[in-house]
Design a protein around this motif. Sequence first.
Motif, mmCIF file in Angstrom:
data_model
loop_
_atom_site.group_PDB
_atom_site.id
_atom_site.type_symbol
_atom_site.label_atom_id
_atom_site.label_comp_id
_atom_site.label_asym_id
_atom_site.label_seq_id
_atom_site.Cartn_x
_atom_site.Cartn_y
_atom_site.Cartn_z
ATOM 1 N N GLU A 363 0.813 -1.219 0.000
ATOM 2 C CA GLU A 363 0.000 0.000 0.000
ATOM 3 C C GLU A 363 0.850 1.274 0.000
ATOM 4 N N LEU A 364 2.148 1.164 0.289
ATOM 5 C CA LEU A 364 2.977 2.359 0.472
ATOM 6 C C LEU A 364 2.983 3.308 -0.734
ATOM 7 N N PRO A 365 3.045 2.802 -1.987
ATOM 8 C CA PRO A 365 3.042 3.745 -3.117
ATOM 9 C C PRO A 365 1.784 4.602 -3.198
ATOM 10 N N GLN A 366 0.713 4.201 -2.494
ATOM 11 C CA GLN A 366 -0.507 5.003 -2.530
ATOM 12 C C GLN A 366 -0.330 6.349 -1.831
ATOM 13 N N CYS A 367 0.781 6.489 -1.091
ATOM 14 C CA CYS A 367 1.069 7.799 -0.497
ATOM 15 C C CYS A 367 1.166 8.878 -1.575
ATOM 16 N N TRP A 368 1.553 8.471 -2.790
ATOM 17 C CA TRP A 368 1.607 9.429 -3.908
ATOM 18 C C TRP A 368 0.210 9.929 -4.248
ATOM 19 N N SER A 369 -0.777 9.024 -4.231
ATOM 20 C CA SER A 369 -2.166 9.433 -4.477
ATOM 21 C C SER A 369 -2.671 10.343 -3.367
ATOM 22 N N VAL A 370 -2.212 10.092 -2.132
ATOM 23 C CA VAL A 370 -2.575 10.957 -1.005
ATOM 24 C C VAL A 370 -1.986 12.345 -1.201
ATOM 25 N N LEU A 371 -0.735 12.399 -1.598
ATOM 26 C CA LEU A 371 -0.068 13.684 -1.813
ATOM 27 C C LEU A 371 -0.757 14.486 -2.919
ATOM 28 N N LYS A 372 -1.219 13.792 -3.953
ATOM 29 C CA LYS A 372 -1.906 14.460 -5.065
ATOM 30 C C LYS A 372 -3.318 14.898 -4.694
ATOM 31 N N GLY A 373 -3.872 14.374 -3.597
ATOM 32 C CA GLY A 373 -5.218 14.747 -3.182
ATOM 33 C C GLY A 373 -6.303 13.823 -3.697
ATOM 34 N N GLU A 374 -5.931 12.744 -4.384
ATOM 35 C CA GLU A 374 -6.930 11.792 -4.871
ATOM 36 C C GLU A 374 -7.424 10.869 -3.761
ATOM 37 N N MET A 375 -6.571 10.675 -2.744
ATOM 38 C CA MET A 375 -6.913 9.840 -1.599
ATOM 39 C C MET A 375 -6.537 10.582 -0.316
ATOM 40 N N SER A 376 -6.973 10.007 0.803
ATOM 41 C CA SER A 376 -6.555 10.474 2.112
ATOM 42 C C SER A 376 -5.949 9.289 2.850
ATOM 43 N N PHE A 377 -5.310 9.517 3.986
ATOM 44 C CA PHE A 377 -4.810 8.381 4.746
ATOM 45 C C PHE A 377 -5.953 7.573 5.333
ATOM 46 N N VAL A 378 -7.029 8.258 5.717
ATOM 47 C CA VAL A 378 -8.164 7.576 6.338
ATOM 48 C C VAL A 378 -9.412 7.830 5.513
#
Length: 462
Positions: A363-378
Motif C-alpha cells: 500500500e505504500l506507493p498510494q502515499c503518492w495518491s494521497v499527496l496528489k489529493g486523490e486519496m486520504s490516509f483515512v
Amino acid sequence: MVRLFKHYIPNAVLLLGLLDLVMLITAGELGWTTRAGQVGMAIPPIATRAWQLATFAFSLMTAMIAVGVYSANSLQSLRIAAARLLVAISLGVIVQAVIFFIVPELAFWRSNLLYSMGFAVVLLFALRILLGKLLGGQAFKRRIVVLGAGARAARLKALAQQPGSAFVVVGYVSMSEANRVIPEAIARDAIYNLADHVVLLNASEVVLALEERRNALPLKDLLRIKTTGVHVNEISTFLERETGRVDLQSVNPSWLIFSDGFSSGRMFSSAFKRLFDICVSLLLLTLALPVIMITAIAIKFESKGPAFYRQRRVGLFGEGFDCIKLRSMRQDAEVGGKAVWAEKDDPRITRVGRFIRKTRIDELPQCWSVLKGEMSFVGPRPERPQFVDDLEQQLNYYAERHMVKPGITGWAQINYPYGASIDDSRQKLEYDLYYAKNYSPFLDLLIILQTIRVVLWPEGVR
C-alpha cells in the motif's frame, strides 16, 4: 457509554483507561525513585519530573490504544491482554526514545526506564486480574427494555449475549406483532402503566424495535417514558452506537436525513485533514523509499512483469483515478482485464506478494495518491469501477460511501477482515457509512493508531 467527538466509548473501557493512566504514572514514579535510591540520590519533589512522567504515561497509553489493549477480546481474555500489553509497552518505549531524542529534557535515565517498564507490566496486569470479572459483569452494562418481540428484537437479544456487550436486556414488551419470536415478552395489554413498568425494571433506556412503525408508534407510552428520565431510542440509532456501524437492515432514508451526522460545517477539520495528509505522505514517501525499492527488486526477481501497477479506482464523488500499488500477484492474475475478487490462499498471489500484503507494504506507493489529493490516509477503501457498478445495484446506499475521500486505511479495515463477497461488502459498507456520518479528527487518529494492530495481527488478509 460516553460520547467523545461523536464517537462512543463504553463506560468500562473509559474507567479502565483512566485507571491505566494512574498505574502508568505510578510505575514511572516507582521506577524513578527506585533507581534514585540505588545510587544514593536525594529524591526531589514529584513536580520536578512531572513532564517526564507525563511523557512516559502518554507514550505507553498511545501504544496500548494502537495495539488493541482496549478491544473486546483483550477485555475478555487475560492471555490476549497480557500479550498485547507486552507489545504495547515495547512500542511505547520506542516512541519515548524518539521523543527523548527530539526533546532531551523529557528523558528518563535508561535504568529508570527499565524499572518503570517492569513496574508498568506488573501494575497493568494486576489491575486486569482484579477488575477482570467486574469489567465483563453486569455492573457497567446499561439496562434496556425492548419494545417489540419480532425479528428486530431477536437481533438485540443476540447482540446482548455476545462477549463484550455493553448492555443487558431486562425486559421485552410485545406490541401486537404478527410474528412474535421472543417467548418471554410481556404483552403490552398486560401492563397497566408502561412507564412505571420500565422504572420498576430499573432500566436506563428503552429501544423501539417494532417490525412495522406505520400507525403503530405508541406515542403516549414513549412520551411518559421520556419524561421519567429514561432515554428512548429507535433501533437504528441504538445499533449504530453499540456496533460502530450503520445497520442497513433497519435504516431508511428518513433516518439518514434527520439523524445526527454528515455535518457540512467541518471546514476546519477538512483543512486539518488535508494538511496532515500532505505532511505525512511526504514524510512516509521519503522514509519508505528504500523499503519500496527493495520490495520492487524482490518482486522483479520472483516473477515476470512490472514491480508497480496502476489500477483504476473510484474516488470522491464517484470520480475515477489511477491507484499505484506494488504488485503482489502474477502478471496474468486477471485474464482480459476482468476484475476478480481475491480469495483465501489465492494461488495468484506470489510469495513476496503474500508477505507485503500481510505487512501492508504493497500500500505504500498510494502515499503518492494521497499527496496528489486523490486519496486520504483515512477513508473508505477505493473499489474498482466494475465492482462499484455491481455493488450499487445490489446494496442500498452504496453510492453514499463516495461522499468522502477514499483512504489507505479506514474504519472498515480495522473492524472487519478482508472481504471478497457481496455479504462482506455489505458489512464493510456499514462501517464506511458510520465513518462518513461521524467523521472527526479524533476518529481519524483512532483509526491510524488501530491500523498498527491490524499490521501486527493481520486477520483475514488475502
